[in-house]
Every structure is written in C-alpha cells, then in structure tokens.
Design an enzyme around this catalytic site. Sequence first.
Site, PDB file in Angstrom:
ATOM      1  N   HIS A   1      -8.277  -0.948   5.560  1.00 36.80           N
ATOM      2  CA  HIS A   1      -8.600  -2.274   6.119  1.00 36.80           C
ATOM      3  C   HIS A   1      -9.138  -3.165   4.994  1.00 36.80           C
ATOM      4  CE1 HIS A   1      -9.638  -5.233   9.126  1.00 36.80           C
ATOM      5  NE2 HIS A   1     -10.778  -5.396   8.479  1.00 36.80           N
TER       6      HIS A   1
ATOM      7  N   ASN B   1       0.836  -1.213   0.000  1.00 34.49           N
ATOM      8  CA  ASN B   1       0.000   0.000   0.000  1.00 34.49           C
ATOM      9  C   ASN B   1       0.866   1.257   0.000  1.00 34.49           C
ATOM     10  OD1 ASN B   1      -3.018  -0.565   0.118  1.00 34.49           O
ATOM     11  ND2 ASN B   1      -2.192  -2.031   1.608  1.00 34.49           N
TER      12      ASN B   1
HETATM   13  C1  GRF Z   1      -3.201  -4.775   3.837  1.00 27.39           C
HETATM   14  O1  GRF Z   1      -4.114  -5.784   3.542  1.00 27.39           O
HETATM   15  C2  GRF Z   1      -3.878  -3.693   4.658  1.00 27.39           C
HETATM   16  O2  GRF Z   1      -5.199  -3.466   4.319  1.00 27.39           O
HETATM   17  C3  GRF Z   1      -3.811  -4.262   6.031  1.00 27.39           C
HETATM   18  O3  GRF Z   1      -2.548  -4.930   6.085  1.00 27.39           O
HETATM   19  C4  GRF Z   1      -2.118  -5.273   4.773  1.00 27.39           C
HETATM   20  C5  GRF Z   1      -0.791  -4.627   4.544  1.00 27.39           C
HETATM   21  O4  GRF Z   1      -0.199  -4.911   3.334  1.00 27.39           O
HETATM   22  N1  GRF Z   1      -4.079  -3.272   7.032  1.00 27.39           N
HETATM   23  P1  GRF Z   1       1.032  -4.067   2.821  1.00 27.39           P
HETATM   24  O5  GRF Z   1       2.072  -4.020   3.914  1.00 27.39           O
HETATM   25  O6  GRF Z   1       0.558  -2.697   2.430  1.00 27.39           O
HETATM   26  O7  GRF Z   1       1.534  -4.836   1.624  1.00 27.39           O
END
Ligand code: GRF
Length: 199
Positions: free
Chosen positions: A106, A14
């Site tokens: 989330h 993300n």
């Molecule tokens: C994602 O699914 C986010 O929604 C959740 O944890 C995960 C993190 O993934 N809170 P990344 O570290 O961004 O790849």
Amino acid sequence: MLNIAVLVSGGGSNLQALIDAVEAGSINGRIVTVVSNKEGVYALERAKKHNIPCKVIPKKGNDSFEEQLTLHLMENDVDLIVLAGFLCILSENFVKTFENKIINVHPSLIPSFCGEGCYGLKVHKAALDYGVKVTGATVHYVNNIVDGGKIIAQKAVDVLEGDTPETLQKRVMEEAEWVILPKVVADICNKRRKEEKDG
Ligand code: GRF
C-alpha cells in the site's frame, strides 16, 4: 522453492520489481502465475515478456470470481499470494482459505491514508491535502479489514515542496514500494526455506 502468485489490476510496476528480483536471484522462489481481474492491463504484458503464465479472471458481473481464483491458486500450488496493485477486495472466506499467505503493498504509511476507497492517486492526493511532510509505503498481511492486517515492513519517503499526486506517487514507488516489496518476499521465502530445512 516457494510458488508465488502475483495478483494485479494495472500497470504492474510492482510485479516488475518482483520479476527483476527473481531473475537477479535475490528471491528464492518462482512466480508461477500472474492473475489479473482485467483484460488488457500492462502487467499482463510484463508477465508475458518474461514467460510467466498469466490468467485473466474478470470480476465485473462474475458471481464466481473468488471460486475461480481459489481454484486457480490451488491448482498452481501457490504458497504466497502477493497483491501488487490488485484493486479487488477479497472476502473473509477467501482470506481464511489462504490465512497468512496473502500480502499487499500500500502506498502510504499505514494507518494513514488507507482503507476502503483509498487507492492509487487518491492516497497521494490525501497525503498532500493533509500536508504531511513524510509519507511512504507499507507491506502487510491481508486480513478481513481493508489495509488492516499485520504490518511487515514500511519505508518513509519525504514529501517535497511542489509535489503533485503524480510526482509523489512516482517517488513513493521508486524509493519505497519497489524496495520493500521484493525484500519482504525474499525474506518470506528464506524463512520458509529455513523452516523446511529445520524440519
Ligand atoms: C501501487 O501504488 C500499489 O502500492 C497500489 O497500487 C499501485 C499499483 O501500481 N496498491 P503497479 O500496478 O504495481 O504499477
């Protein structure tokens, strides 16, 4: 331009979506710091590759974790704090200090499959166990209830026959999280810019 802090604990996909959007010019802001509560996570590599300053503030056994985090965010004059796979729960006091400035992504359609202890693959496992046909992702403001703050954006994703928690997680990321998180950040930056212009 808004100063954005991205808080991470893991892979940072993300974070990558945000970096890409900033570099593509679709977010009118700059990521001034990436903070991790864990050493060695891949999110830190992603930040380094793009010359974004990073900081590790360990949480385990650290009584002044939030104090250090607050100080760091204040020193960086941060306007927006994005929790992007950040696995620490923040206190009421911290949330109050940065009221309406913290958002979280989330991987479900809140209020389903969320709350304390519901993170990562567990979210997708719970969705599959329940048998929902549609899941998705939510971006929301952070308040003192875990995953309970005002919803800003949601995007639905179909659950497919034969999905495993892993395949579902991947599709929710690609089709929802990486789409709505940069969009929400862009919208917040534009809104703030307009407010400043309008005085
Ligand atoms: C994602 O699914 C986010 O929604 C959740 O944890 C995960 C993190 O993934 N809170 P990344 O570290 O961004 O790849």
